[in-house]
Design a protein around this motif. Structure first.
Motif, PDB file in Angstrom:
ATOM      1  N   ARG A 135     -11.212  15.880  -4.690  1.00  0.00           N
ATOM      2  CA  ARG A 135     -10.315  15.115  -3.826  1.00  0.00           C
ATOM      3  C   ARG A 135      -8.939  15.763  -3.718  1.00  0.00           C
ATOM      4  O   ARG A 135      -8.078  15.288  -2.977  1.00  0.00           O
ATOM      5  N   GLY A 136      -8.738  16.852  -4.472  1.00  0.00           N
ATOM      6  CA  GLY A 136      -7.465  17.567  -4.410  1.00  0.00           C
ATOM      7  C   GLY A 136      -6.521  17.143  -5.522  1.00  0.00           C
ATOM      8  O   GLY A 136      -6.554  16.007  -5.998  1.00  0.00           O
ATOM      9  N   THR A 137      -5.668  18.066  -5.922  1.00  0.00           N
ATOM     10  CA  THR A 137      -4.731  17.810  -7.014  1.00  0.00           C
ATOM     11  C   THR A 137      -3.380  17.350  -6.492  1.00  0.00           C
ATOM     12  O   THR A 137      -2.678  16.592  -7.155  1.00  0.00           O
ATOM     13  N   PRO A 158      -8.066   4.674   6.438  1.00  0.00           N
ATOM     14  CA  PRO A 158      -9.461   5.127   6.530  1.00  0.00           C
ATOM     15  C   PRO A 158      -9.607   6.496   7.188  1.00  0.00           C
ATOM     16  O   PRO A 158     -10.551   6.739   7.940  1.00  0.00           O
ATOM     17  N   PHE A 159      -8.670   7.418   6.897  1.00  0.00           N
ATOM     18  CA  PHE A 159      -8.717   8.736   7.517  1.00  0.00           C
ATOM     19  C   PHE A 159      -9.987   9.503   7.129  1.00  0.00           C
ATOM     20  O   PHE A 159     -10.375  10.447   7.817  1.00  0.00           O
ATOM     21  N   LEU A 185       0.823  -1.213   0.000  1.00  0.00           N
ATOM     22  CA  LEU A 185       0.000   0.000   0.000  1.00  0.00           C
ATOM     23  C   LEU A 185       0.857   1.263   0.000  1.00  0.00           C
ATOM     24  O   LEU A 185       0.514   2.253  -0.660  1.00  0.00           O
ATOM     25  N   LEU A 186       1.951   1.250   0.735  1.00  0.00           N
ATOM     26  CA  LEU A 186       2.812   2.426   0.772  1.00  0.00           C
ATOM     27  C   LEU A 186       3.478   2.666  -0.576  1.00  0.00           C
ATOM     28  O   LEU A 186       3.587   3.821  -1.027  1.00  0.00           O
ATOM     29  N   LEU A 187       3.914   1.611  -1.236  1.00  0.00           N
ATOM     30  CA  LEU A 187       4.520   1.752  -2.562  1.00  0.00           C
ATOM     31  C   LEU A 187       3.497   2.291  -3.559  1.00  0.00           C
ATOM     32  O   LEU A 187       3.770   3.230  -4.319  1.00  0.00           O
ATOM     33  N   TRP A 188       2.302   1.692  -3.542  1.00  0.00           N
ATOM     34  CA  TRP A 188       1.227   2.148  -4.434  1.00  0.00           C
ATOM     35  C   TRP A 188       0.786   3.570  -4.083  1.00  0.00           C
ATOM     36  O   TRP A 188       0.594   4.417  -4.965  1.00  0.00           O
ATOM     37  N   GLY A 189       0.651   3.845  -2.787  1.00  0.00           N
ATOM     38  CA  GLY A 189       0.213   5.169  -2.351  1.00  0.00           C
ATOM     39  C   GLY A 189       1.195   6.259  -2.712  1.00  0.00           C
ATOM     40  O   GLY A 189       0.796   7.373  -3.068  1.00  0.00           O
ATOM     41  N   TYR A 190       2.482   5.955  -2.641  1.00  0.00           N
ATOM     42  CA  TYR A 190       3.502   6.930  -3.034  1.00  0.00           C
ATOM     43  C   TYR A 190       3.411   7.218  -4.530  1.00  0.00           C
ATOM     44  O   TYR A 190       3.468   8.374  -4.963  1.00  0.00           O
ATOM     45  N   THR A 191       3.243   6.168  -5.319  1.00  0.00           N
ATOM     46  CA  THR A 191       3.103   6.342  -6.767  1.00  0.00           C
ATOM     47  C   THR A 191       1.885   7.197  -7.092  1.00  0.00           C
ATOM     48  O   THR A 191       1.937   8.094  -7.947  1.00  0.00           O
ATOM     49  N   GLU A 192       0.776   6.923  -6.413  1.00  0.00           N
ATOM     50  CA  GLU A 192      -0.453   7.690  -6.634  1.00  0.00           C
ATOM     51  C   GLU A 192      -0.264   9.164  -6.269  1.00  0.00           C
ATOM     52  O   GLU A 192      -0.775  10.045  -6.951  1.00  0.00           O
ATOM     53  N   ALA A 193       0.454   9.423  -5.188  1.00  0.00           N
ATOM     54  CA  ALA A 193       0.637  10.795  -4.739  1.00  0.00           C
ATOM     55  C   ALA A 193       1.541  11.593  -5.671  1.00  0.00           C
ATOM     56  O   ALA A 193       1.308  12.788  -5.898  1.00  0.00           O
ATOM     57  N   PHE A 204       1.660  10.069   0.311  1.00  0.00           N
ATOM     58  CA  PHE A 204       0.922   8.855  -0.017  1.00  0.00           C
ATOM     59  C   PHE A 204      -0.547   9.207  -0.256  1.00  0.00           C
ATOM     60  O   PHE A 204      -1.104  10.071   0.427  1.00  0.00           O
ATOM     61  N   ARG A 205      -1.150   8.528  -1.211  1.00  0.00           N
ATOM     62  CA  ARG A 205      -2.598   8.584  -1.427  1.00  0.00           C
ATOM     63  C   ARG A 205      -3.083   7.144  -1.529  1.00  0.00           C
ATOM     64  O   ARG A 205      -2.707   6.440  -2.473  1.00  0.00           O
ATOM     65  N   ILE A 206      -3.901   6.751  -0.571  1.00  0.00           N
ATOM     66  CA  ILE A 206      -4.352   5.353  -0.509  1.00  0.00           C
ATOM     67  C   ILE A 206      -5.868   5.319  -0.563  1.00  0.00           C
ATOM     68  O   ILE A 206      -6.550   5.815   0.346  1.00  0.00           O
ATOM     69  N   PHE A 207      -6.401   4.769  -1.653  1.00  0.00           N
ATOM     70  CA  PHE A 207      -7.842   4.697  -1.909  1.00  0.00           C
ATOM     71  C   PHE A 207      -8.476   6.088  -1.949  1.00  0.00           C
ATOM     72  O   PHE A 207      -9.657   6.240  -1.636  1.00  0.00           O
TER      73      PHE A 207
END
Length: 394
Positions: A368-370, A340-341, A135-143, A377-380
């Protein structure tokens, strides 16, 4: 000691009270955030060899002790290196905390299934580490990637036929900050311009830091092209980062800073009022002339014309409803940014993301913001550049 002297002597103690309570709360929060992952990964029923247990415990203790210091240096004293480390640590420990809690629930299921320790606890530990790392790897890529475009059609019954199909591109919460994202900023502007907007709106939280600190990241905003208007309002983070400086800077780039004011755009004989109000935290900033003022923003506007309002926080929709706004554009929530923030965000805000209706006349679109704030990180909760196509009523 006189009564007056006693009162003076007692005053510092009274002032220290709220600070002491805040300190205790922060210690409790940090103990929970770091303690639950430590218990799951190191202690629990893992029965790790003594060197592993001691090493893991020392690591968690050092990171937990250093985290508030780095946060203070990074965001209190504007040390970007400390801020990057602290923000990344916050993101990592949040994910570990969430999945450690879920891992403990899995441990109960395994226990009911007859799986004994240390196998049970070690399975939970491995699962938590694998899921968190993924999730952290994916979330970093998304961010860090340039936001995808989200297309939304919005019907505004009072919109004239001449403005049917008006293209409004919304960017918000760019949060130019400790991580240099100048290249990302240029990529965002390229996407914005490719959408051929009539209006480009930025609804605040432009940066974490004052203009000189974030100049290279913010400069591409000067290259935004729009046929009718480029408009901007302040967010809450501007009031921690020199809000008036950002208003003046955006104006110097050719944007209209809608500091409790409006402008009118027209096409084919029909017109639209484009208004903006300061963030709801502006009044508490102590900055002269900064406060949320819908009446000032709409002063002199034709009441028969439809109104597009820029307001940073969805919570400001109550003022929009009271003043008969047709569509409010907002950001602020980041869509929760890291699951789940978003459950905590919903405590403070009426809407997390998307198009919502709040009266017979008033609609709200929440981006959701740019960019992202803090943890990279951006997760879900993917970022977005929003293309809103305004449609006239039947």
């Amino acid at each position: 000691m006189s009564v007056e002297e006693a009162a003076v002597a007692a005053e510092p103690r009274r002032r220290r009270g709220p600070g002491s309570r805040f300190g205790l709360i922060m210690v409790a929060v940090l103990a929970l955030l770091f303690g639950v992952p430590w218990a799951t990964l190191v202690w629990s029923g893992n029965a790790w060899p003594t060197p592993v247990f001691i090493g893991g415990t020392v690591l968690f203790a050092l990171v937990a002790a250093g985290f508030p210091v780095l946060m203070f240096r990074g965001h209190g004293r504007h040390d970007d290196v400390s801020a990057r480390i602290a923000d990344t640590t916050l993101g990592v420990i949040w994910v570990l905390f969430v999945w450690s809690v879920l891992g403990q629930a899995l441990g109960l299921v395994l226990a009911l299934a007859g799986v004994a320790d240390p196998v049970r606890s070690r399975l939970v530990t491995v699962g938590v580490l694998i899921v968190s790392a993924a999730l952290l790897l994916w979330g970093y890529t998304e961010a860090m990637r340039v936001s995808r475009v989200r297309n939304v059609d919005v019907t505004i019954p009072r919109l004239g036929r001449g403005l049917d199909g008006l293209r409004v591109v919304l960017i918000t919460d760019t949060h130019y900050g400790p991580i240099d994202r100048s290249r990302w900023s240029r990529g965002v502007i390229e996407v914005v311009n490719s959408l051929r907007p009539d209006i480009v709106a930025h609804t605040g939280d432009i940066a974490d830091g004052e203009v000189p600190q974030r100049l290279s990241q913010a400069a591409p905003l000067g290259d935004v092209r729009a046929t009718m208007a480029r408009v901007y309002v302040t967010g809450n983070h501007e009031y921690m980062s020199g809000a008036q400086g950002w208003v003046e800077y955006m104006s110097s780039l050719g944007w209209d800073a809608l500091h409790n004011r409006h402008l009118v755009v027209s096409r084919d004989g029909d017109s639209l009022v484009v208004a903006g109000v300061d963030d709801r935290t502006a009044a508490g900033s102590g900055l002269p002339g900064h406060h949320m003022d819908h009446e000032a923003a709409l002063a002199g506007a034709d009441p028969d014309l439809p109104v597009l309002l820029l307001a940073h926080q969805p919570q400001q929709i109550t003022g929009a409803v009271a003043h008969g706004i047709d569509l409010q554009l907002s950001g602020h929530t980041h869509g929760g940014q890291m699951w789940p923030f978003h459950y905590l965000v919903r405590i403070d805000q009426p809407v997390l993301q998307g198009l919502s209706r709040h009266s017979d006349r008033t609609q709200l679109y929440t981006s959701r913001g740019t960019g992202f704030w803090g943890p990279p990180f951006r997760i879900f909760a993917p970022s977005e550049i929003t293309l809103l196509t305004l449609r006239a009523g039947a």
